[in-house]
Scaffold this motif. Structure first.
Motif, PDB file in Angstrom:
ATOM      1  N   GLN A 102      37.255  32.817  43.577  1.00 42.18           N
ATOM      2  CA  GLN A 102      37.328  33.530  44.758  1.00 42.18           C
ATOM      3  C   GLN A 102      38.931  33.696  45.526  1.00 42.18           C
ATOM      4  O   GLN A 102      39.358  34.850  45.612  1.00 42.18           O
ATOM      5  N   LEU A 117      41.438  35.130  42.311  1.00 42.86           N
ATOM      6  CA  LEU A 117      41.275  36.606  42.153  1.00 42.86           C
ATOM      7  C   LEU A 117      41.197  37.315  43.260  1.00 42.86           C
ATOM      8  O   LEU A 117      41.050  38.759  43.094  1.00 42.86           O
ATOM      9  N   ILE A 123      38.544  37.921  45.324  1.00 44.29           N
ATOM     10  CA  ILE A 123      37.236  38.451  45.461  1.00 44.29           C
ATOM     11  C   ILE A 123      36.409  37.812  46.493  1.00 44.29           C
ATOM     12  O   ILE A 123      36.716  36.788  46.875  1.00 44.29           O
ATOM     13  N   GLN A 177      31.073  39.149  44.766  1.00 41.35           N
ATOM     14  CA  GLN A 177      31.476  39.300  43.659  1.00 41.35           C
ATOM     15  C   GLN A 177      31.620  38.116  42.700  1.00 41.35           C
ATOM     16  O   GLN A 177      31.459  38.195  41.437  1.00 41.35           O
ATOM     17  N   SER A 178      31.858  37.061  43.224  1.00 37.28           N
ATOM     18  CA  SER A 178      31.971  35.653  42.500  1.00 37.28           C
ATOM     19  C   SER A 178      30.537  35.473  41.919  1.00 37.28           C
ATOM     20  O   SER A 178      30.538  34.877  40.782  1.00 37.28           O
ATOM     21  N   ILE A 233      29.343  36.816  38.655  1.00 34.97           N
ATOM     22  CA  ILE A 233      29.910  36.020  37.232  1.00 34.97           C
ATOM     23  C   ILE A 233      28.809  35.565  36.528  1.00 34.97           C
ATOM     24  O   ILE A 233      28.714  35.323  35.549  1.00 34.97           O
ATOM     25  N   ALA A 272      40.723  36.268  32.800  1.00 35.82           N
ATOM     26  CA  ALA A 272      41.127  35.477  33.850  1.00 35.82           C
ATOM     27  C   ALA A 272      42.935  35.349  33.825  1.00 35.82           C
ATOM     28  O   ALA A 272      43.434  35.445  35.024  1.00 35.82           O
ATOM     29  N   ASP A 314      44.470  38.161  35.136  1.00 38.50           N
ATOM     30  CA  ASP A 314      43.877  38.298  36.697  1.00 38.50           C
ATOM     31  C   ASP A 314      42.961  39.764  36.708  1.00 38.50           C
ATOM     32  O   ASP A 314      43.102  40.564  37.762  1.00 38.50           O
ATOM     33  N   TYR A 334      39.406  40.869  36.923  1.00 44.66           N
ATOM     34  CA  TYR A 334      37.955  40.776  37.490  1.00 44.66           C
ATOM     35  C   TYR A 334      36.942  41.815  36.542  1.00 44.66           C
ATOM     36  O   TYR A 334      36.124  41.144  35.961  1.00 44.66           O
ATOM     37  N   THR A 335      37.571  42.827  36.259  1.00 43.04           N
ATOM     38  CA  THR A 335      36.757  43.763  35.488  1.00 43.04           C
ATOM     39  C   THR A 335      36.633  43.168  33.982  1.00 43.04           C
ATOM     40  O   THR A 335      35.509  43.282  33.432  1.00 43.04           O
ATOM     41  N   TYR A 361      39.959  28.341  34.733  1.00 37.31           N
ATOM     42  CA  TYR A 361      39.265  29.330  33.911  1.00 37.31           C
ATOM     43  C   TYR A 361      39.159  28.850  32.378  1.00 37.31           C
ATOM     44  O   TYR A 361      38.716  29.430  31.471  1.00 37.31           O
TER      45      TYR A 361
END
Length: 430
Positions: A67, A70, A72, A76-77, A80, A126, A129, A131-132, A196
């Motif tokens: 979190q 990134l 987020i 959002q986390s 994952i 990762a 950077d 997230y998508t 990561y």
């Protein structure tokens, strides 16, 4: 009246004995073969659910750091974890059908390859950077995951009979739990390098499992191709005859993993906050404590039940009672970390009593040619339980800590009632 109902349900279960196909003489010899031969097969099969579990549980300890890295949100986390499980849950029934048509290993082997490759893609996302990219890679991993542990459960049913099958299924559930115990620790250790690093570890674990499956497992001859219309008709008949207890079993298995992963997400987040401020390997070790109780219980349960219907029913109900009582007690003790972890461990022990019993009943409920679809539907709902656990727990945490445990203890009580009244296996499950 009650005796008539019980007799009808007994006949429904016993009819499984007639539906199940007679193994060839070669398979019978194999089933009675040396324990050494079974040992290597068990080890190879056990690697499949373990690799699957690594795909989610290894990331749980690093979600708070993700979190921050990134930028987020908590929701959002949690995606994952959830997108992986959601993709798997949607694809499992289709892949289960394909495994019934084509064979188990022909599905498992490419699934492991794709699983590992998508891990590399997530790691690159990762680094960039993005997230998508990570979310896309996790969805691909989830699709591949649909061809791993759920198909391994059907494979166990193909390869073994009787007590050996129950033991193998118990070991499979214990392996699943062992992966959950080890993965927070491994994930925390890898995070000491970079948060990561776990993404790049996936291909290594997948490669080891791939080699084990290819060289240690000899799948029985597969010759059960059917037209889709006929196949679905047979599945419909199965649910018409046994839907009451099958659907209840599916719900119970899904709830067990919904609670397990939701609690892990909850615990991972609160441990890093005041007054605990625990992170890194220590947090990984704490997360593994409840899971260790589940592992030991799962393996012991699988070894003991040996298709004994009365024992299966007893242990399922005891497991759900343990879950209900322990989760209800956390409403009052969630601020005392020592008592809290003890209660979560008791809940996990209850899950360890429940899941191997469900696995044995569901796998033995149908003959080989439809087993892939039935076990896949079951695993699909288990995955959906995992998918919805973290985001729903995250939302409830924002409302109230007590809301979390009032909700899950109520769900456990509801499931206990359903299982008690609707699942009544005969003295000997097929």
């Amino acid at each position: 009246m009650e005796k008539t109902k019980s007799r009808k349900l007994n006949i429904s279960f016993q009819s499984d004995l007639e539906l199940r196909e007679v193994k060839t003489s070669t398979q019978k010899t194999k089933s009675k073969g040396s324990s050494k031969g079974h040992l290597w097969e068990f080890i190879a099969i056990a690697t499949i659910p373990m690799v699957l579990v690594f795909g989610n549980s290894m990331l749980v300890p690093v979600l708070p750091e993700m979190q921050k890295a990134l930028g987020i949100t908590k929701f959002q986390s949690s995606l994952i974890i959830s997108i992986f499980s959601l993709a798997a849950g949607v694809c499992i029934p289709v892949i289960g059908y394909l495994s019934d048509q084509l064979g188990r290993k022909i599905i498992i082997i490419p699934a492991l390859i794709i699983y590992g490759g998508a891990g590399v893609l997530a790691g690159m996302g990762a680094i960039w950077d993005s997230y998508t990219i990570i979310i896309i890679a996790r969805a691909i991993q989830g699709i591949a995951a649909a061809g791993t542990a759920p198909i391994a459960m059907a494979l166990v049913g193909d390869m073994y009979d009787g007590g050996t099958e129950s033991k193998a299924l118990g070991l499979t559930e214990a392996s699943n739990g062992t992966g959950k115990v080890l993965s927070p620790i491994i994930g925390s250790l890898l995070a000491l390098i970079v948060w990561y690093a776990s993404f790049f570890a996936f291909p290594v674990f997948c490669a080891l499992s791939l080699l084990a499956v290819m060289f240690l497992i000899k799948e029985p001859k597969h010759d059960h191709k059917q037209k889709l219309k006929d196949y679905l008709h047979k599945i419909g008949i199965i649910f018409k005859e046994k839907g009451r207890w099958l659907i209840t079993s599916f719900f119970a298995g899904s709830l067990g993993l919904f609670i397990l992963f939701g609690v892990l997400f909850y615990l991972s987040n609160i441990l890093e906050k005041e007054p605990y401020s625990i992170d890194g390997v220590i947090k990984g070790l704490i997360l593994s404590i409840p899971l260790l109780g589940m592992v030991i219980t799962s393996y012991t349960t699988g070894s003991l039940i040996k298709k004994n219907g009365r024992l299966i029913r007893l242990l399922m109900n005891i497991g759900l009672v343990a879950m209900t009582v322990s989760l209800a007690a956390t409403i009052f003790f969630f601020k005392n970390i020592y008592v809290f972890i003890g209660l979560l461990t008791l809940s996990s022990i209850g899950t360890g009593l429940l899941l191997p019993c469900l696995n044995t009943m569901i796998t033995g409920s149908v003959k080989k040619s439809e087993r892939g679809m039935i076990t896949s539907l079951y695993n699909s709902l288990r995955f959906l339980g995992v998918a919805f656990g973290p985001p729903l727990f995250g939302w409830m945490m924002d409302q109230s800590d007590r809301l979390v445990f009032i909700s899950v203890s109520s769900l456990s009580l509801l499931t206990l009632g359903l299982v008690f009244f609707l699942i009544k296996p005969p003295q000997k499950v097929s």
